[in-house]
Motif scaffolding. Structure first.
Motif, short mmCIF file in Angstrom:
data_model
loop_
_atom_site.label_atom_id
_atom_site.label_comp_id
_atom_site.label_asym_id
_atom_site.label_seq_id
_atom_site.Cartn_x
_atom_site.Cartn_y
_atom_site.Cartn_z
N UNK A 136 0.81 -1.22 0.00
CA UNK A 136 0.00 0.00 0.00
C UNK A 136 0.84 1.27 0.00
N UNK A 137 2.12 1.14 -0.27
CA UNK A 137 2.99 2.30 -0.33
C UNK A 137 2.64 3.16 -1.53
N UNK A 138 2.87 4.47 -1.43
CA UNK A 138 2.71 5.38 -2.56
C UNK A 138 4.02 5.38 -3.33
N UNK A 139 4.00 4.81 -4.54
CA UNK A 139 5.21 4.68 -5.35
C UNK A 139 5.27 5.76 -6.43
N UNK A 140 6.44 6.34 -6.60
CA UNK A 140 6.70 7.30 -7.67
C UNK A 140 8.03 6.97 -8.32
N UNK A 141 8.28 7.58 -9.47
CA UNK A 141 9.49 7.28 -10.22
C UNK A 141 10.04 8.54 -10.87
N UNK A 142 11.36 8.66 -10.89
CA UNK A 142 12.02 9.67 -11.71
C UNK A 142 13.12 8.96 -12.50
N UNK A 143 13.05 9.10 -13.82
CA UNK A 143 14.01 8.43 -14.70
C UNK A 143 15.25 9.31 -14.85
N UNK A 144 16.38 8.80 -14.37
CA UNK A 144 17.64 9.55 -14.48
C UNK A 144 18.63 8.88 -15.44
N UNK A 145 18.42 7.59 -15.68
CA UNK A 145 19.28 6.90 -16.66
C UNK A 145 18.61 7.05 -18.02
N UNK A 146 19.06 8.03 -18.77
CA UNK A 146 18.37 8.43 -20.00
C UNK A 146 18.82 7.65 -21.23
N UNK A 147 19.79 6.77 -21.06
CA UNK A 147 20.28 5.96 -22.18
C UNK A 147 20.18 4.48 -21.82
N UNK A 148 19.00 4.05 -21.50
CA UNK A 148 18.82 2.67 -21.07
C UNK A 148 19.34 2.50 -19.67
N UNK A 149 20.43 1.75 -19.51
CA UNK A 149 21.02 1.55 -18.19
C UNK A 149 22.13 2.55 -17.90
N UNK A 150 22.27 3.56 -18.73
CA UNK A 150 23.34 4.53 -18.56
C UNK A 150 22.78 5.94 -18.56
N UNK A 151 23.51 6.85 -17.98
CA UNK A 151 23.09 8.24 -17.93
C UNK A 151 24.26 9.12 -17.56
N UNK A 152 24.01 10.41 -17.46
CA UNK A 152 25.06 11.37 -17.13
C UNK A 152 25.03 11.72 -15.65
N UNK A 153 26.14 12.25 -15.18
CA UNK A 153 26.20 12.69 -13.81
C UNK A 153 25.21 13.82 -13.55
N UNK A 154 25.06 14.73 -14.53
CA UNK A 154 24.11 15.83 -14.39
C UNK A 154 22.69 15.31 -14.20
N UNK A 155 22.34 14.27 -14.94
CA UNK A 155 20.99 13.71 -14.84
C UNK A 155 20.77 13.08 -13.48
N UNK A 156 21.77 12.37 -12.98
CA UNK A 156 21.66 11.75 -11.66
C UNK A 156 21.46 12.82 -10.58
N UNK A 157 22.27 13.86 -10.62
CA UNK A 157 22.16 14.94 -9.63
C UNK A 157 20.79 15.59 -9.70
N UNK A 158 20.34 15.89 -10.92
CA UNK A 158 19.06 16.58 -11.09
C UNK A 158 17.89 15.73 -10.59
N UNK A 159 17.90 14.45 -10.93
CA UNK A 159 16.80 13.58 -10.52
C UNK A 159 16.77 13.33 -9.03
#
Length: 304
Positions: A115-138
């Motif tokens: 019953x938890x309220x689940x949310x998501x923010x996608x920070x890995x913008x290239x499949x399983x990879x992403x940038x440091x900026x995206x990680x920080x922002x998310x």
């Protein structure tokens, strides 16, 4: 001859068949250590009868397939968008999952805290990879939105991001946002799981979803289930996966259940409760089951 305590000795970073930093607890007895006896804190007290209701959890990952039956829907979705000028921003709206990793983590959390309220923010913008900026922002977005628990089953080896991630981890800590972070699957230094302000998790190789162990030799705080775990995947399917990535959401699910029963707990206190309900700590000073009464395994079916 005086033997140095575990936290002053080199830690074995790798065991065959187990992700780095984990331990084969099914066959290896963990070293005994002195325990400070706090009474009354048991798994039944911590999460017995709790289902995560009223607790907001965000999965910072590859995105989550909200339609997957193992996820059971999301309350909020967002994704990090990289502009033409390479600047990043967080945009709310359906994001989906590009790789399956985030869906797997969300499904594990839902299985433990239905019953938890689940949310998501996608920070890995290239499949399983992403940038440091995206990680920080998310991650910053998730902290600023006031989520109770954030699951971060990823890390970076970039030293250039250490200071920013540490500042965000501290901000979360003082805002009572619990960051549960998986250790790297390889025996290398990475961030932010090595920070003391987060709850860091590596894998053990036993099948009980609520079974966790305290690790007395830093940097990992706890071992949780992370070997041969059946997880939801993209396109409505499932797969069997191994990794510290899947140990962390087991602890996230426990934290959600603890908070749904004890809303006043701080991140420091939650880590203390996890310590006191760890199997090796319980065995050291009291007799108590791993799972609450009536739960033979750690799994709680969605909808219970």
């Amino acid at each position: 001859m005086t033997v140095a305590p575990p936290w002053l000795r080199p830690q074995q970073k790798k065991f065959p068949g187990i992700p780095a930093w984990g331990a084969p607890t099914s066959t290896m007895e963990l070293e005994r250590f002195d325990i400070t006896p706090f009474t009354g804190i048991t798994p039944e007290w911590a999460w017995g009868g709790a289902d995560g209701a009223g607790v907001r959890v965000c999965v910072v990952d590859t995105g989550v397939d909200a339609e997957h039956p193992g996820v059971g829907g999301l309350d909020r979705e967002a994704s990090v968008v990289v502009g033409d000028d390479e600047e990043v921003s967080v945009v709310e709206g359906p994001a989906g999952d590009l790789a399956g990793h985030g869906t797997a983590c969300a499904g594990i959390i839902r299985s433990l805290a239905p019953r938890v309220s689940l949310s998501s923010v996608r920070v890995l913008t290239r499949g399983k990879y992403g940038t440091g900026k995206a990680l920080i922002a998310g991650l910053e977005w998730a902290i600023e939105q006031g989520f109770d628990v954030v699951n971060l089953s990823l890390s970076t080896t970039s030293p250039g991001l250490e200071a920013q991630l540490r500042a965000l981890a501290d901000r979360a800590y003082f805002r009572r946002c619990v960051l549960v972070v998986s250790a790297h699957n390889m025996p290398v230094l990475s961030y932010p799981w090595t920070f003391s302000s987060v709850i860091s998790v590596a894998s053990h190789n036993e099948p009980d979803s609520l079974l966790h162990y305290y690790n007395s030799a830093p940097p990992v705080d706890f071992y949780a289930r992370g070997v041969k775990v059946t997880v939801p995947w993209i396109s409505g399917g499932e797969k069997v996966s191994t990794g510290n990535s899947f140990a962390a959401p087991h602890v996230t699910g426990m934290c959600a259940r603890i908070l749904s029963k004890h809303r006043w707990l701080t991140p420091f206190q939650i880590k203390s409760v996890l310590y006191l309900t760890s199997r090796n700590v319980l065995d050291g000073h009291q007799s108590s089951p791993t799972a609450p009464s009536g739960e033979e395994s750690g799994d709680v079916p969605v909808g219970r």
